[in-house]
Design an enzyme around this catalytic site. Structure first.
Site, PDB file in Angstrom:
ATOM      1  N   SER A   1       4.538   2.633   7.961  1.00  0.00           N
ATOM      2  CA  SER A   1       4.196   1.354   7.008  1.00  0.00           C
ATOM      3  C   SER A   1       5.472   0.894   6.188  1.00  0.00           C
ATOM      4  O   SER A   1       5.976   1.804   5.493  1.00  0.00           O
ATOM      5  CB  SER A   1       3.053   1.879   6.200  1.00  0.00           C
ATOM      6  OG  SER A   1       1.907   1.928   6.665  1.00  0.00           O
TER       7      SER A   1
ATOM      8  N   ASP B   1      -0.102  -7.685   1.247  1.00  0.00           N
ATOM      9  CA  ASP B   1       0.607  -6.053   1.530  1.00  0.00           C
ATOM     10  C   ASP B   1       2.108  -6.342   1.608  1.00  0.00           C
ATOM     11  O   ASP B   1       2.629  -5.487   2.532  1.00  0.00           O
ATOM     12  CB  ASP B   1      -0.102  -5.855   2.804  1.00  0.00           C
ATOM     13  CG  ASP B   1       0.082  -4.202   2.954  1.00  0.00           C
ATOM     14  OD1 ASP B   1       0.369  -3.611   1.937  1.00  0.00           O
ATOM     15  OD2 ASP B   1      -0.080  -3.552   4.016  1.00  0.00           O
TER      16      ASP B   1
ATOM     17  N   HIS C   1       0.947  -1.029  -0.057  1.00  0.00           N
ATOM     18  CA  HIS C   1       0.033  -0.085   0.094  1.00  0.00           C
ATOM     19  C   HIS C   1       1.031   1.194   0.067  1.00  0.00           C
ATOM     20  O   HIS C   1       0.282   2.400  -0.217  1.00  0.00           O
ATOM     21  CB  HIS C   1      -1.016   0.151   1.093  1.00  0.00           C
ATOM     22  CG  HIS C   1      -0.474   0.165   2.539  1.00  0.00           C
ATOM     23  ND1 HIS C   1      -0.026  -0.722   3.354  1.00  0.00           N
ATOM     24  CD2 HIS C   1      -0.307   1.229   3.044  1.00  0.00           C
ATOM     25  CE1 HIS C   1       0.352  -0.265   4.603  1.00  0.00           C
ATOM     26  NE2 HIS C   1       0.366   0.988   4.314  1.00  0.00           N
TER      27      HIS C   1
END
Length: 430
Positions: free
Chosen positions: A284, A205, A174
């Site tokens: 992230s 992911d 992402h």
């Protein structure tokens, strides 16, 4: 001639010394006369009474007054000088005494001396032991990168880490999904280089980058399967664009099933490592490392009380993709360009809910892992690999934790009876 003079009897004036009525006031008959000279001309006096004479000496007859005895001017000046000298000496002695007492108080801590605060002569901490937190950070930081990708008219910012000396790096899908231009990565020393997205698995992911840079330092891998609740961990990345940020916490849970995603995007499944280390937007794709500096997970998702995802922030609930799963997927991407997904060969009844938990199988693929393990449609699976199942997505997340070909234990109920099965998982073949 008066009557007195005619008779030959001396009058009062003659007795007083021969002064007549015209004699000036203040005259006297002699120095020893007891009479007031001005009484002779007093018109109201008794002529038969003797007159007392007060003699007022003239100014020239008044003798000069002697000065009052007292100290001489020299004596006064000598006494004043002595007083000033004594005062100066006293002031000097008082100042010297005050300075001495002040030095003593300062060097001994005053009259009421207490204990010395702090250890004496502390050793300088110019070097931290490699096993200290600072030592771990120093070891890991050169392997951490900041990832920036232009997307949607803005910039998607995340983190990542180098996994090989020839320039491969891992981040979240992402972070780079939907990139509309060149992706750039920045090292901990500020050096920026371009990067290419080699491939990714949206549902897991995980994405792999390829970049060039001097003296690339790959991170050391740990074993996420051996991670235990309570283990200390560090999260390193660029939260809110603050590069090289390090936060500290512990492992709060393992095998936490996560099914997450954005509106209109794929649902991402993994059995996460939960931590209370502070993780925010921008973390992230960055590494979650253990106390030895070995990566055990990829920071990916946080839980927040904020309804708006853009306003979400750390509340001590962060989740990382286990590194054993991420490494396997990344290796597939490097080797073949795509990742293999692990499956059990069955469909789940999404609407099923039970107070006692579990997920119910809606269909089982013939010849698939579930069928080969003896499972049938209608069976309620309660545990996989010892981890409990509560939601339909839990089964997908826990199965994908394992590599294809892994034999896992499955607990289930059929017709109210508890049963066990061994299932050999497989790749999805896509």
């Amino acid at each position: 001639m008066t009557a007195a003079e005619a008779s030959g009897v001396p009058g009062p004036a003659a007795a007083a010394g021969g002064a007549g009525p015209g004699a000036p006031t203040g005259s006297h008959a002699g120095a020893d006369s007891p009479w007031w000279s001005d009484a002779l001309s007093d018109p109201w006096r008794d002529p038969a009474a003797p007159a007392a004479v007060v003699v007022t000496p003239t100014a020239s007859d008044v003798p000069a007054l002697d000065p009052a005895p007292g100290p001489s001017a020299r004596g006064v000046r000598s006494g004043l000088g002595l007083v000033v000298l004594v005062s100066v000496i006293t002031a000097l002695l008082a100042g010297a005494l005050g300075g001495t007492l002040g030095f003593v108080f300062a060097s001994r801590g005053g009259l009421g001396r207490g204990p010395d605060l702090g250890a004496a002569n502390p050793a300088p901490l110019t070097q931290r032991p490699p096993e200290s937190l600072a030592g771990v950070v120093k070891k890991v930081l050169p392997s951490v990168i900041t990832v920036k990708s232009p997307a949607g008219g803005g910039t998607s910012l995340g983190s990542g880490f180098i996994v090989s000396s020839d320039g491969y790096a891992i981040t979240n899908d992402h972070v780079v999904a939907g990139a509309s231009g060149a992706t750039m990565v920045t090292f901990s020393d500020g050096t920026t280089v371009p990067a290419k997205v080699v491939g990714s698995d949206p549902e897991s992911d995980v994405a792999v980058l390829k970049l060039d840079g001097p003296k690339l330092t790959p991170i050391q891998f740990g074993d996420s399967d051996s991670t235990q609740v309570g283990d200390p961990v560090l999260a390193i990345g660029s939260p809110l664009a603050l590069a090289n940020t390090v936060t500290y916490g512990i492992v709060s849970a393992v095998d936490r099933p996560i099914a997450a995603g954005e509106a209109g995007g794929p649902t991402r499944y993994y059995a996460a490592i939960q931590t209370d280390a502070a993780v925010n937007h921008g973390n992230s794709g960055g590494p979650l490392v253990d106390a030895a500096g070995r990566v055990i997970g990829i920071n990916a998702v946080i839980k927040s009380l904020a309804a708006d995802q853009d306003q979400a922030g750390n509340v001590g609930l962060a989740f990382a993709i286990p590194i054993n799963q991420a490494k396997r997927l990344a290796q597939d991407i490097v080797d073949t360009g795509k990742a293999r997904r692990t499956v059990i060969g069955a469909e789940i009844e999404a609407a099923y809910r039970s107070p006692s938990g579990g997920v119910r199988l809606q269909a089982v693929s013939a010849g698939g892992p579930a069928a080969n393990g003896g499972l049938r449609a209608g069976d309620v699976l309660t545990r996989v690999g010892g981890a409990p199942l509560e939601e339909p997505g839990d089964l997908i997340a826990l199965v994908r934790k394992y590599a294809p070909g892994t034999n896992v234990s499955v607990e289930y109920t059929r017709d109210g009876a508890r049963r066990n099965a061994q299932v050999v998982l497989a790749a999805d073949g896509k």
